[in-house]
Design a protein around this motif. Structure first.
Motif, PDB file in Angstrom:
ATOM      1  N   CYS A   1       0.796  -1.192   0.157  1.00  0.00           N
ATOM      2  CA  CYS A   1       0.076   0.002   0.001  1.00  0.00           C
ATOM      3  C   CYS A   1       0.782   1.180  -0.045  1.00  0.00           C
ATOM      4  CB  CYS A   1      -0.928   0.109   1.430  1.00  0.00           C
ATOM      5  SG  CYS A   1       0.144   0.076   2.814  1.00  0.00           S
ATOM      6  N   TYR A   2       2.226   1.004   0.070  1.00  0.00           N
ATOM      7  CA  TYR A   2       3.078   2.302   0.025  1.00  0.00           C
ATOM      8  C   TYR A   2       3.725   2.535  -1.173  1.00  0.00           C
ATOM      9  CZ  TYR A   2       2.368   1.618   4.901  1.00  0.00           C
ATOM     10  OH  TYR A   2       2.152   1.377   6.318  1.00  0.00           O
ATOM     11  N   PRO A   3       4.058   3.719  -1.726  1.00  0.00           N
ATOM     12  CA  PRO A   3       4.855   3.987  -2.879  1.00  0.00           C
ATOM     13  C   PRO A   3       6.438   3.592  -2.659  1.00  0.00           C
ATOM     14  CG  PRO A   3       4.417   6.007  -1.839  1.00  0.00           C
ATOM     15  CD  PRO A   3       3.568   4.976  -1.030  1.00  0.00           C
ATOM     16  N   ALA A   4       6.829   2.955  -3.854  1.00  0.00           N
ATOM     17  CA  ALA A   4       8.500   2.694  -3.823  1.00  0.00           C
ATOM     18  C   ALA A   4       9.177   4.117  -3.500  1.00  0.00           C
ATOM     19  CB  ALA A   4       8.933   2.063  -4.822  1.00  0.00           C
ATOM     20  N   CYS A   5      10.199   3.956  -2.557  1.00  0.00           N
ATOM     21  CA  CYS A   5      10.863   5.210  -2.353  1.00  0.00           C
ATOM     22  C   CYS A   5      11.810   5.495  -3.226  1.00  0.00           C
ATOM     23  CB  CYS A   5      11.672   5.038  -1.051  1.00  0.00           C
ATOM     24  SG  CYS A   5      10.599   4.526   0.361  1.00  0.00           S
ATOM     25  N   PRO A   6      12.360   6.997  -3.531  1.00  0.00           N
ATOM     26  CA  PRO A   6      13.015   7.164  -4.522  1.00  0.00           C
ATOM     27  C   PRO A   6      14.440   7.386  -3.730  1.00  0.00           C
ATOM     28  CG  PRO A   6      11.426   9.112  -3.722  1.00  0.00           C
ATOM     29  CD  PRO A   6      11.150   7.805  -3.194  1.00  0.00           C
ATOM     30  N   ARG A   7      15.522   7.310  -4.773  1.00  0.00           N
ATOM     31  CA  ARG A   7      16.920   7.376  -4.279  1.00  0.00           C
ATOM     32  C   ARG A   7      17.156   8.628  -4.897  1.00  0.00           C
ATOM     33  NH1 ARG A   7      18.537   0.978  -4.995  1.00  0.00           N
ATOM     34  NH2 ARG A   7      17.058   0.268  -4.091  1.00  0.00           N
ATOM     35  N   TRP A   8      17.994   9.400  -3.932  1.00  0.00           N
ATOM     36  CA  TRP A   8      18.555  10.811  -4.298  1.00  0.00           C
ATOM     37  C   TRP A   8      20.083  10.311  -4.524  1.00  0.00           C
ATOM     38  CZ3 TRP A   8      16.451  15.332  -5.140  1.00  0.00           C
ATOM     39  CH2 TRP A   8      15.302  15.512  -4.735  1.00  0.00           C
ATOM     40  N   VAL A   9      20.729  11.081  -5.625  1.00  0.00           N
ATOM     41  CA  VAL A   9      22.058  10.991  -5.891  1.00  0.00           C
ATOM     42  C   VAL A   9      22.674  12.478  -6.000  1.00  0.00           C
ATOM     43  CG1 VAL A   9      23.834  10.353  -7.418  1.00  0.00           C
ATOM     44  CG2 VAL A   9      21.920   9.014  -7.089  1.00  0.00           C
ATOM     45  N   GLU A  10      23.520  12.918  -5.237  1.00  0.00           N
ATOM     46  CA  GLU A  10      23.975  14.342  -5.381  1.00  0.00           C
ATOM     47  C   GLU A  10      24.924  14.243  -6.781  1.00  0.00           C
ATOM     48  OE1 GLU A  10      26.045  17.701  -3.264  1.00  0.00           O
ATOM     49  OE2 GLU A  10      25.129  16.403  -1.792  1.00  0.00           O
ATOM     50  N   MET A  11      24.566  14.527  -7.755  1.00  0.00           N
ATOM     51  CA  MET A  11      25.288  14.377  -9.179  1.00  0.00           C
ATOM     52  C   MET A  11      26.394  15.176  -8.839  1.00  0.00           C
ATOM     53  SD  MET A  11      24.653  11.578 -10.775  1.00  0.00           S
ATOM     54  CE  MET A  11      25.408  12.048 -12.393  1.00  0.00           C
ATOM     55  N   SER A  12      26.385  16.472  -8.352  1.00  0.00           N
ATOM     56  CA  SER A  12      27.278  17.240  -8.245  1.00  0.00           C
ATOM     57  C   SER A  12      28.716  16.603  -7.502  1.00  0.00           C
ATOM     58  CB  SER A  12      27.132  18.529  -7.853  1.00  0.00           C
ATOM     59  OG  SER A  12      26.340  18.504  -6.777  1.00  0.00           O
ATOM     60  N   ALA A  13      28.353  16.088  -6.454  1.00  0.00           N
ATOM     61  CA  ALA A  13      29.424  15.419  -5.718  1.00  0.00           C
ATOM     62  C   ALA A  13      30.182  14.210  -6.165  1.00  0.00           C
ATOM     63  CB  ALA A  13      28.524  14.993  -4.204  1.00  0.00           C
ATOM     64  N   VAL A  14      29.266  13.336  -6.837  1.00  0.00           N
ATOM     65  CA  VAL A  14      29.655  12.379  -7.496  1.00  0.00           C
ATOM     66  C   VAL A  14      30.524  12.873  -8.726  1.00  0.00           C
ATOM     67  CG1 VAL A  14      29.244  10.183  -9.070  1.00  0.00           C
ATOM     68  CG2 VAL A  14      27.751  10.824  -6.998  1.00  0.00           C
ATOM     69  N   VAL A  15      30.229  13.692  -9.425  1.00  0.00           N
ATOM     70  CA  VAL A  15      30.924  14.220 -10.779  1.00  0.00           C
ATOM     71  C   VAL A  15      32.186  14.899 -10.006  1.00  0.00           C
ATOM     72  CG1 VAL A  15      31.041  15.848 -12.514  1.00  0.00           C
ATOM     73  CG2 VAL A  15      29.056  14.431 -12.113  1.00  0.00           C
ATOM     74  N   GLY A  16      32.234  15.795  -9.151  1.00  0.00           N
ATOM     75  CA  GLY A  16      33.183  16.419  -8.482  1.00  0.00           C
ATOM     76  C   GLY A  16      34.257  15.441  -7.796  1.00  0.00           C
ATOM     77  N   HIS A  17      33.795  14.516  -7.328  1.00  0.00           N
ATOM     78  CA  HIS A  17      34.739  13.587  -6.648  1.00  0.00           C
ATOM     79  C   HIS A  17      35.381  12.933  -7.856  1.00  0.00           C
ATOM     80  CE1 HIS A  17      36.132   9.685  -4.821  1.00  0.00           C
ATOM     81  NE2 HIS A  17      36.434  10.458  -4.095  1.00  0.00           N
ATOM     82  N   PHE A  18      34.797  12.138  -8.827  1.00  0.00           N
ATOM     83  CA  PHE A  18      35.715  11.588  -9.856  1.00  0.00           C
ATOM     84  C   PHE A  18      36.607  12.916 -10.538  1.00  0.00           C
ATOM     85  CE2 PHE A  18      35.638  10.827 -14.596  1.00  0.00           C
ATOM     86  CZ  PHE A  18      35.902   9.660 -14.536  1.00  0.00           C
ATOM     87  N   PHE A  19      36.111  13.868 -11.033  1.00  0.00           N
ATOM     88  CA  PHE A  19      37.194  14.552 -11.618  1.00  0.00           C
ATOM     89  C   PHE A  19      38.209  15.139 -10.713  1.00  0.00           C
ATOM     90  CE2 PHE A  19      33.744  15.356 -14.665  1.00  0.00           C
ATOM     91  CZ  PHE A  19      34.280  15.069 -15.547  1.00  0.00           C
ATOM     92  N   MET A  20      38.144  15.205  -9.301  1.00  0.00           N
ATOM     93  CA  MET A  20      39.233  15.695  -8.452  1.00  0.00           C
ATOM     94  C   MET A  20      40.258  14.534  -8.359  1.00  0.00           C
ATOM     95  SD  MET A  20      38.890  16.749  -4.428  1.00  0.00           S
ATOM     96  CE  MET A  20      38.506  15.059  -4.020  1.00  0.00           C
ATOM     97  N   GLN A  21      39.792  13.325  -8.383  1.00  0.00           N
ATOM     98  CA  GLN A  21      40.445  12.047  -8.364  1.00  0.00           C
ATOM     99  C   GLN A  21      41.466  12.181  -9.558  1.00  0.00           C
ATOM    100  OE1 GLN A  21      40.305  12.130  -5.048  1.00  0.00           O
ATOM    101  NE2 GLN A  21      40.794   9.831  -5.385  1.00  0.00           N
TER     102      GLN A  21
END
Length: 187
Positions: free
Chosen positions: A161-181
């Motif tokens: 009876c509940y909607p499935a929960c969405p998942r949040w991804v902070e893309m700016s953090a993922v992208v920033g970490h990738f490029f920083m590394q």
């Protein structure tokens, strides 16, 4: 000049175990055009390919998606990633926290939806345009303006009876970490 990277180099730069990186690249990229596992050629990755593997690996290891789900998410977001993320190879990244210096924030909401094919998702992508602060007495208030883009809308999937929960991804953090590394070991 285009720079290409090898498995071991990417594994070290991004802090991912080599065996896991190789598994992710086999799962999320098409077969290597230069040869297969027994050809004797080491696979070379462009920045785009390396980001796809890194992002899909993040979805699996940190966000808890299955490999088929992560593959579907990559397929659905491929055009958006090319247009909005992968054109900015030379983003200025803050070395202290890995965020993109221009202050832009991009949040990705991944929502399970009902479709005949499984897995299926809808995506809400929210980009920060402007942020202002106001002082009311002792309290600081923030006003933010966003743009929101919806990709593949659909009816929300329900679990009981509940909607499935969405998942949040902070893309700016993922992208920033990738490029920083990727930039940290180049100099």
């Amino acid at each position: 000049m285009l720079k290409f990277y090898l498995n071991r180099e990417l594994s070290i730069r991004l802090g991912v175990p080599l065996s896991r990186w190789k598994r992710w690249s086999r799962e999320f990229l098409p077969p290597d055009p230069l040869g297969g596992l027994q050809s004797g050629y080491a696979r070379q990755y462009s920045m785009k390919d390396a980001f796809y593997v890194y992002f899909a690996g993040y979805l699996v290891s940190a966000m808890g998606f299955s490999i088929p789900e992560a593959r579907q998410i990559l397929h659905d977001l491929n055009g958006w990633l090319k247009k909005n993320i992968l054109v900015h190879y030379d983003l200025a990244v803050d070395p202290e926290n890995g965020s993109i210096i221009d202050g832009s924030r991009i949040d990705l909401m991944i929502i399970p939806v009902q479709r005949k094919t499984s897995p299926a998702f809808a995506y809400h992508i929210r980009s920060l345009i402007e942020r202002k602060s106001f002082l009311e007495g002792d309290i600081t208030l923030w006003q933010e303006k966003f743009t929101e883009q919806v990709i593949k809308p659909g009816e929300l999937l329900r679990t009981g009876c509940y909607p499935a929960c969405p998942r949040w991804v902070e893309m700016s953090a993922v992208v920033g970490h990738f490029f920083m590394q990727m930039k940290s070991k180049e100099t």
